[in-house]
Design a protein around this motif. Structure first.
Motif, PDB file in Angstrom:
ATOM      1  N   GLU A 347      60.695  33.937  17.303  1.00 25.14           N
ATOM      2  CA  GLU A 347      60.529  34.743  18.509  1.00 25.14           C
ATOM      3  C   GLU A 347      59.063  35.010  18.862  1.00 25.14           C
ATOM      4  O   GLU A 347      58.237  35.291  18.001  1.00 25.14           O
ATOM      5  CB  GLU A 347      61.267  36.069  18.329  1.00 25.14           C
ATOM      6  CG  GLU A 347      62.752  35.882  18.059  1.00 25.14           C
ATOM      7  CD  GLU A 347      63.483  37.195  17.816  1.00 25.14           C
ATOM      8  OE1 GLU A 347      63.027  38.230  18.338  1.00 25.14           O
ATOM      9  OE2 GLU A 347      64.505  37.184  17.109  1.00 25.14           O
ATOM     10  N   GLY A 348      58.777  34.903  20.158  1.00 23.78           N
ATOM     11  CA  GLY A 348      57.476  35.301  20.668  1.00 23.78           C
ATOM     12  C   GLY A 348      56.341  34.342  20.403  1.00 23.78           C
ATOM     13  O   GLY A 348      55.183  34.653  20.726  1.00 23.78           O
ATOM     14  N   ALA A 349      56.613  33.177  19.840  1.00 26.12           N
ATOM     15  CA  ALA A 349      55.538  32.217  19.566  1.00 26.12           C
ATOM     16  C   ALA A 349      55.052  31.573  20.866  1.00 26.12           C
ATOM     17  O   ALA A 349      55.788  31.493  21.851  1.00 26.12           O
ATOM     18  CB  ALA A 349      56.020  31.140  18.595  1.00 26.12           C
ATOM     19  N   VAL A 350      53.809  31.115  20.845  1.00 24.80           N
ATOM     20  CA  VAL A 350      53.219  30.415  21.985  1.00 24.80           C
ATOM     21  C   VAL A 350      52.712  29.060  21.498  1.00 24.80           C
ATOM     22  O   VAL A 350      51.890  28.995  20.578  1.00 24.80           O
ATOM     23  CB  VAL A 350      52.065  31.215  22.614  1.00 24.80           C
ATOM     24  CG1 VAL A 350      51.426  30.423  23.754  1.00 24.80           C
ATOM     25  CG2 VAL A 350      52.552  32.580  23.104  1.00 24.80           C
ATOM     26  N   ILE A 351      53.202  27.986  22.112  1.00 27.91           N
ATOM     27  CA  ILE A 351      52.817  26.632  21.741  1.00 27.91           C
ATOM     28  C   ILE A 351      51.930  26.084  22.861  1.00 27.91           C
ATOM     29  O   ILE A 351      52.381  25.909  24.001  1.00 27.91           O
ATOM     30  CB  ILE A 351      54.042  25.723  21.544  1.00 27.91           C
ATOM     31  CG1 ILE A 351      55.104  26.409  20.650  1.00 27.91           C
ATOM     32  CG2 ILE A 351      53.613  24.385  20.960  1.00 27.91           C
ATOM     33  CD1 ILE A 351      54.630  26.758  19.266  1.00 27.91           C
ATOM     34  N   GLY A 352      50.664  25.829  22.554  1.00 32.03           N
ATOM     35  CA  GLY A 352      49.691  25.410  23.547  1.00 32.03           C
ATOM     36  C   GLY A 352      49.984  24.049  24.156  1.00 32.03           C
ATOM     37  O   GLY A 352      50.688  23.218  23.583  1.00 32.03           O
TER      38      GLY A 352
END
Length: 424
Positions: A347-352
């Protein structure tokens, strides 16, 4: 006096360390499952579907999200004046204070709660299995055998039986021998960690073994009761049941949900799985998107491509992104041009943008080969991965990572990148 025929005690305090960074900040029963659920939703739903309206939930490790999710039990119709759901953490007592040190020790420390309801029977459950079971049918079996203890059992491949308590039974299903995780199993009838006790038998056994260090049902209570002659029976269950204690089992059980004819069906009207639902807008799939064989959660926006994956709620999938054979939990942001293969992203991860996950050859993880395996990429909650990097297989990433954390822009297969303290 309050009187309940059967109450349930749900053991939900485990860390679930074999799930690695997925449980760094949350107990295993609170880990997301199937796009919109949490693992604990399944035993809780089984209880209310089976007519059990009094459930004690024993918590310990990282309980905040679990407690918030359960609340007063409204989604499961367990917000009752008498009974309902009660959160039972360890607490300070007059003579001593201690954490729950074993499954039976945790139940022993809550004798007062059980006595308050004066039950005829007590159902003991784990909070970390995926299955549907009518506990009322199991109780009918218990009564028909005039049993003191009934274990729910399931046949497993004999080569896997050493992971479980195994039972040997006679023609009447009475257990003649029971071994906890034997090196060389003589039976493939495995205990599911689900027990029905006649109340007096349970109470007497807990009091008799109260000083046993790390008192456990499989290691101590069941052998003790069997040795002193209690009537112990095996109730054989032949439906779907999955212990999602490893990353491989967790990934596999999610992938089974999207089969054309799923073995475990979330869409059955007669046995619904209930959960706490957030108030969020409907999902959106753009004209540039492609979706095939996937679960898509509410509020998710898809501008890229999704194949054979389970996507949670509130996820954003940017244009040009391609996701295959993966689990994406709620509120994850996947930026443009990302390619993700066989990954679990919490949850809440950001993948560039333009990052690639699950590339290269499969090699064992160098630090934790027994945890980060199965060819998976595992990304912890609220992790940030910078744009343009490549991440290999059997890897784990946690924390706010920067381009310099990836030598030559690559996290090689088998590597572990933890930026949030010394965690698995």
């Amino acid at each position: 006096m309050i009187k309940k025929e059967m109450i349930a005690m749900l053991l939900a305090g485990g860390q679930g360390s074999r799930l690695g960074v997925l449980t760094s900040h949350v107990a295993k029963p609170a880990v997301a499952f199937g796009g919109k659920y949490r693992i604990i939703d399944f035993p809780l739903s089984n209880c209310i579907n089976s007519g059990i309206d009094t459930v004690g939930v024993l918590t310990q490790y990282q309980p905040l999200r679990l407690n918030t999710h359960i609340g007063i039990g409204i989604p499961w119709d367990l917000d009752r004046n008498i009974g309902g759901v009660s959160i039972l953490p360890p607490y300070e007592k007059n003579t001593c204070s201690e954490w729950y040190t074993g499954t039976a020790n945790a139940i022993y420390q809550n004798l007062g709660y059980m006595e308050y309801y004066n039950p005829d029977y007590v159902l003991i459950l784990g909070g970390d299995h995926i299955y549907k079971m009518d506990y009322e049918v199991m109780l009918d079996f218990h009564k028909s055998k005039n049993a003191d203890i009934t274990l729910a059992t399931i046949p497993v491949p004999i080569e896997e039986a050493n992971r479980f308590g195994v039972a040997i039974t006679d023609e009447n299903k009475r257990i003649t021998e029971f071994e906890e995780k034997p090196e060389k199993p003589r039976s493939n009838l495995a205990s599911m960690g689900i027990y029905i006790f006649t109340w007096k038998v349970l109470k007497d056994a807990l009091i008799a073994l109260w000083s046993q260090k790390g008192c456990d049902f499989g290691k101590h209570i069941i052998p003790y009761c069997h040795q002193k002659g209690d009537r112990v029976f095996a109730y054989e269950y032949n439906g779907y049941w999955k212990d999602v204690g490893t990353l491989g089992a967790y990934w596999e059980s999610n992938m089974e949900l999207i089969d054309l004819v799923p073995e475990f069906n979330l869409y059955e009207e007669f046995w619904r799985i209930y959960t706490k639902a957030d108030t969020i807008p409907p999902g959106y799939i753009s004209d540039t998107a492609a979706v095939n064989k996937a679960i898509i959660g509410e509020g998710t926006e898809v501008y890229g491509e999704v194949y054979s994956s389970v996507i949670g709620s509130g996820v954003t999938i940017g244009s040009g992104a391609v996701i295959r054979d993966s689990i994406i939990m709620k509120d994850v942001v996947i930026e443009e041009g990302v390619h993700i293969n066989k990954s679990i992203i919490a949850e809440g991860a950001v993948i560039g943008a333009n990052t690639q996950l699950g590339v290269g050859e499969e090699v064992p993880n160098k630090l934790y080969p027994n945890i980060y395996s199965f060819g998976l990429v595992t990304v912890a909650e609220n992790t940030q991965i910078p744009s343009g990097v490549k991440i290999g297989k059997n890897t784990a990433i946690e924390g706010i990572t920067l381009p310099e954390d990836y030598p030559n822009g690559v996290l090689e297969s088998g590597e572990t990148l933890i930026k949030a303290g010394d965690r698995l």
